[in-house]
Design a protein around this motif. Structure first.
Motif, PDB file in Angstrom:
ATOM      1  N   THR A   1      11.944   6.446  -0.142  1.00  0.00           N
ATOM      2  CA  THR A   1      12.086   5.135   0.497  1.00  0.00           C
ATOM      3  C   THR A   1      10.854   4.802   1.338  1.00  0.00           C
ATOM      4  O   THR A   1      10.253   5.678   1.957  1.00  0.00           O
ATOM      5  CB  THR A   1      13.325   5.121   1.409  1.00  0.00           C
ATOM      6  N   HIS A   2      10.490   3.537   1.344  1.00  0.00           N
ATOM      7  CA  HIS A   2       9.495   3.046   2.307  1.00  0.00           C
ATOM      8  C   HIS A   2      10.207   2.160   3.309  1.00  0.00           C
ATOM      9  O   HIS A   2      10.941   1.246   2.930  1.00  0.00           O
ATOM     10  CB  HIS A   2       8.387   2.252   1.626  1.00  0.00           C
ATOM     11  N   LEU A   3      10.009   2.442   4.594  1.00  0.00           N
ATOM     12  CA  LEU A   3      10.586   1.627   5.657  1.00  0.00           C
ATOM     13  C   LEU A   3       9.485   0.893   6.405  1.00  0.00           C
ATOM     14  O   LEU A   3       8.446   1.485   6.733  1.00  0.00           O
ATOM     15  CB  LEU A   3      11.366   2.483   6.659  1.00  0.00           C
ATOM     16  N   ALA A   4       9.717  -0.372   6.671  1.00  0.00           N
ATOM     17  CA  ALA A   4       8.842  -1.155   7.539  1.00  0.00           C
ATOM     18  C   ALA A   4       9.676  -1.534   8.751  1.00  0.00           C
ATOM     19  O   ALA A   4      10.565  -2.389   8.666  1.00  0.00           O
ATOM     20  CB  ALA A   4       8.315  -2.388   6.822  1.00  0.00           C
ATOM     21  N   CYS A   5       9.415  -0.868   9.873  1.00  0.00           N
ATOM     22  CA  CYS A   5      10.171  -1.099  11.108  1.00  0.00           C
ATOM     23  C   CYS A   5       9.391  -2.101  11.952  1.00  0.00           C
ATOM     24  O   CYS A   5       8.372  -1.758  12.548  1.00  0.00           O
ATOM     25  CB  CYS A   5      10.379   0.209  11.845  1.00  0.00           C
ATOM     26  N   MET A   6       9.900  -3.334  12.026  1.00  0.00           N
ATOM     27  CA  MET A   6       9.106  -4.430  12.566  1.00  0.00           C
ATOM     28  C   MET A   6       9.614  -4.982  13.898  1.00  0.00           C
ATOM     29  O   MET A   6       8.989  -5.845  14.486  1.00  0.00           O
ATOM     30  CB  MET A   6       9.071  -5.577  11.539  1.00  0.00           C
ATOM     31  N   GLY A   7      10.750  -4.478  14.384  1.00  0.00           N
ATOM     32  CA  GLY A   7      11.334  -5.079  15.569  1.00  0.00           C
ATOM     33  C   GLY A   7      11.002  -4.412  16.887  1.00  0.00           C
ATOM     34  O   GLY A   7      11.146  -5.014  17.950  1.00  0.00           O
ATOM     35  N   THR A   8      10.565  -3.153  16.854  1.00  0.00           N
ATOM     36  CA  THR A   8      10.344  -2.414  18.100  1.00  0.00           C
ATOM     37  C   THR A   8       8.933  -2.643  18.617  1.00  0.00           C
ATOM     38  O   THR A   8       7.969  -2.164  18.034  1.00  0.00           O
ATOM     39  CB  THR A   8      10.612  -0.915  17.885  1.00  0.00           C
ATOM     40  N   ASP A   9       8.842  -3.374  19.716  1.00  0.00           N
ATOM     41  CA  ASP A   9       7.536  -3.720  20.291  1.00  0.00           C
ATOM     42  C   ASP A   9       7.544  -3.630  21.812  1.00  0.00           C
ATOM     43  O   ASP A   9       6.690  -4.202  22.483  1.00  0.00           O
ATOM     44  CB  ASP A   9       7.126  -5.129  19.853  1.00  0.00           C
TER      45      ASP A   9
ATOM     46  N   HIS B   1       0.795  -1.233   0.000  1.00  0.00           N
ATOM     47  CA  HIS B   1       0.000   0.000   0.000  1.00  0.00           C
ATOM     48  C   HIS B   1       0.827   1.284   0.000  1.00  0.00           C
ATOM     49  O   HIS B   1       0.283   2.339  -0.342  1.00  0.00           O
ATOM     50  CB  HIS B   1      -0.934   0.001   1.209  1.00  0.00           C
ATOM     51  N   LEU B   2       2.123   1.208   0.366  1.00  0.00           N
ATOM     52  CA  LEU B   2       2.880   2.445   0.580  1.00  0.00           C
ATOM     53  C   LEU B   2       4.161   2.576  -0.242  1.00  0.00           C
ATOM     54  O   LEU B   2       4.634   3.688  -0.453  1.00  0.00           O
ATOM     55  CB  LEU B   2       3.233   2.591   2.063  1.00  0.00           C
ATOM     56  N   ALA B   3       4.737   1.476  -0.685  1.00  0.00           N
ATOM     57  CA  ALA B   3       5.996   1.569  -1.429  1.00  0.00           C
ATOM     58  C   ALA B   3       5.748   2.089  -2.839  1.00  0.00           C
ATOM     59  O   ALA B   3       4.668   1.905  -3.411  1.00  0.00           O
ATOM     60  CB  ALA B   3       6.680   0.207  -1.489  1.00  0.00           C
ATOM     61  N   ARG B   4       6.757   2.746  -3.406  1.00  0.00           N
ATOM     62  CA  ARG B   4       6.663   3.185  -4.796  1.00  0.00           C
ATOM     63  C   ARG B   4       6.496   1.970  -5.701  1.00  0.00           C
ATOM     64  O   ARG B   4       7.082   0.917  -5.466  1.00  0.00           O
ATOM     65  CB  ARG B   4       7.930   3.952  -5.222  1.00  0.00           C
ATOM     66  N   GLN B   5       5.719   2.141  -6.752  1.00  0.00           N
ATOM     67  CA  GLN B   5       5.492   1.034  -7.678  1.00  0.00           C
ATOM     68  C   GLN B   5       6.776   0.613  -8.385  1.00  0.00           C
ATOM     69  O   GLN B   5       6.926  -0.544  -8.781  1.00  0.00           O
ATOM     70  CB  GLN B   5       4.429   1.419  -8.714  1.00  0.00           C
ATOM     71  N   ASP B   6       7.709   1.558  -8.556  1.00  0.00           N
ATOM     72  CA  ASP B   6       8.944   1.249  -9.267  1.00  0.00           C
ATOM     73  C   ASP B   6      10.077   0.822  -8.332  1.00  0.00           C
ATOM     74  O   ASP B   6      11.252   0.821  -8.723  1.00  0.00           O
ATOM     75  CB  ASP B   6       9.399   2.438 -10.118  1.00  0.00           C
ATOM     76  N   ALA B   7       9.759   0.446  -7.095  1.00  0.00           N
ATOM     77  CA  ALA B   7      10.788  -0.015  -6.151  1.00  0.00           C
ATOM     78  C   ALA B   7      11.472  -1.266  -6.694  1.00  0.00           C
ATOM     79  O   ALA B   7      10.804  -2.228  -7.088  1.00  0.00           O
ATOM     80  CB  ALA B   7      10.154  -0.309  -4.794  1.00  0.00           C
ATOM     81  N   ARG B   8      12.812  -1.256  -6.710  1.00  0.00           N
ATOM     82  CA  ARG B   8      13.568  -2.371  -7.291  1.00  0.00           C
ATOM     83  C   ARG B   8      14.583  -2.977  -6.332  1.00  0.00           C
ATOM     84  O   ARG B   8      15.014  -4.106  -6.534  1.00  0.00           O
ATOM     85  CB  ARG B   8      14.296  -1.908  -8.566  1.00  0.00           C
ATOM     86  N   VAL B   9      15.003  -2.226  -5.305  1.00  0.00           N
ATOM     87  CA  VAL B   9      16.012  -2.729  -4.374  1.00  0.00           C
ATOM     88  C   VAL B   9      15.407  -2.850  -2.981  1.00  0.00           C
ATOM     89  O   VAL B   9      14.893  -1.874  -2.428  1.00  0.00           O
ATOM     90  CB  VAL B   9      17.252  -1.812  -4.338  1.00  0.00           C
TER      91      VAL B   9
END
Length: 326
Positions: free
Chosen positions: A219-227, A126-134
């Motif tokens: 850039t889109h970041l998914a920060c998944m470790g901080t809970d 839903h949030l990353a650019r459609q042309d994201a390649r890396v």
């Protein structure tokens, strides 16, 4: 579910029945329900036991739309890897919302990994650019391979770059990248920020591993470790500079990645949007190719209940679950 006994769905059965697509669909649906007010989480209990460096607790909630009620009990045992066990250990308890009776016990280890990966995948979708390649990966522990497989399905990535505080763990990510047909390279943290279009952080860090100045526009970041209170994976200035989305705002500001920017006064609670609002079409999500978006994946009980209910339903339909009577 049938009323003739308690369903017991073990880890092996969960792994056999619940794949990435089922997890993605379940998590996306429950995030949407949360944003509409049709599902809600109860306050998280998470405590240091003062034994074996363990963090232990409970996550629970009720999905009125999906008629799923229950809790996940478990935590993080950092010494388990040396014993040949997964550091994260948990079990999901599902209850009949009409009677309160325990209806299913479901293994939570595999499901925790697959639902966490589904959450970041939903955010990428839903949030990353459609042309994201890396795709950049920070962290190479048990959950990282789940994250990589799920993320790789969301965009036409060409390359995976990764950094881990213990470089000897990176070959497991390299193997998965090869498996899904992507080039792999181990890089420095700065180089990861310079190259990656999408970054997933999945560590147990208590200090920033990525700094604001290292991250490129778009850039889109998914920060998944901080809970947990005190945990941190990225620079608070980076969080403050990004457009922030989360699974649940109340957790984001108290135990999630946003806690540090909030505490510094660099970010306000009303600037954080639930990812469910984007899923439901009530929030535009990304609005420009230069925008840095960040998903603060704190992990909510409803995610666990959603995937556990899928496992229980599929096990019951296939008549594969054990049954017991309390």
């Amino acid at each position: 579910m049938k009323s003739d006994g308690l369903l017991i769905v073990g880890e092996d059965l969960c792994e056999k029945l619940v794949g990435r697509q089922q997890a993605f669909d379940a998590v996306q649906a429950v995030f949407g329900a949360m944003a509409k007010g049709g599902a809600w989480n109860f306050p998280v209990i998470r405590e240091a036991l003062g034994h074996a460096d363990v963090l232990y607790g409970f996550k629970s909630g009720f999905d009125r739309d999906g008629q799923v009620l229950g809790l996940k009990s478990g935590g993080y045992w950092p010494g388990n890897a040396a014993k040949g066990l997964t550091n994260h250990q948990s079990t999901v308890f599902l209850f009949d919302p009409d009677t309160g009776r325990l209806s299913a016990l479901v293994g939570g280890n595999y499901l925790t990994a697959v639902r966490t990966a589904a959450s970041s995948a939903v955010s990428i979708a839903h949030l990353a650019r459609q042309d994201a390649r890396v795709l950049g990966m920070v962290g190479a522990g048990h959950q990282s391979t789940f994250q990589l497989r799920a993320a790789a399905e969301q965009r036409d990535f060409e390359k995976v770059i990764a950094w881990n505080p213990h470089p000897d763990m990176l070959p497991r990510l390299a193997a998965v990248a090869t498996e899904v047909g992507l080039e792999f390279e181990a890089v420095s943290q700065q180089e990861l920020g310079a190259q990656a279009d999408v970054i997933i952080t999945i560590t147990s860090a208590f200090e920033p591993l990525l700094m604001k100045d290292w991250i490129k526009p778009g850039t889109h970041l998914a920060c998944m470790g901080t809970d947990t209170k005190g945990k941190q994976e990225v620079d608070a200035d980076l969080v403050a500079a990004a457009t922030v989305f989360t699974d649940e705002v109340a957790q984001s500001v108290t135990i999630g990645e946003a806690q540090h920017a909030i505490n510094l006064g660099a970010l306000t609670e009303d600037a954080i949007a639930p990812i469910g609002a984007v899923i439901n079409g009530d929030h535009p999500g990304r609005t420009s190719d230069d925008q840095i978006t960040l998903f603060d994946g704190t992990g909510v009980g409803l995610q666990d209940l959603a995937v556990a209910s899928v496992a229980a339903r599929l096990a019951e339909e296939a008549d594969l679950a054990q049954r017991a009577t309390l």
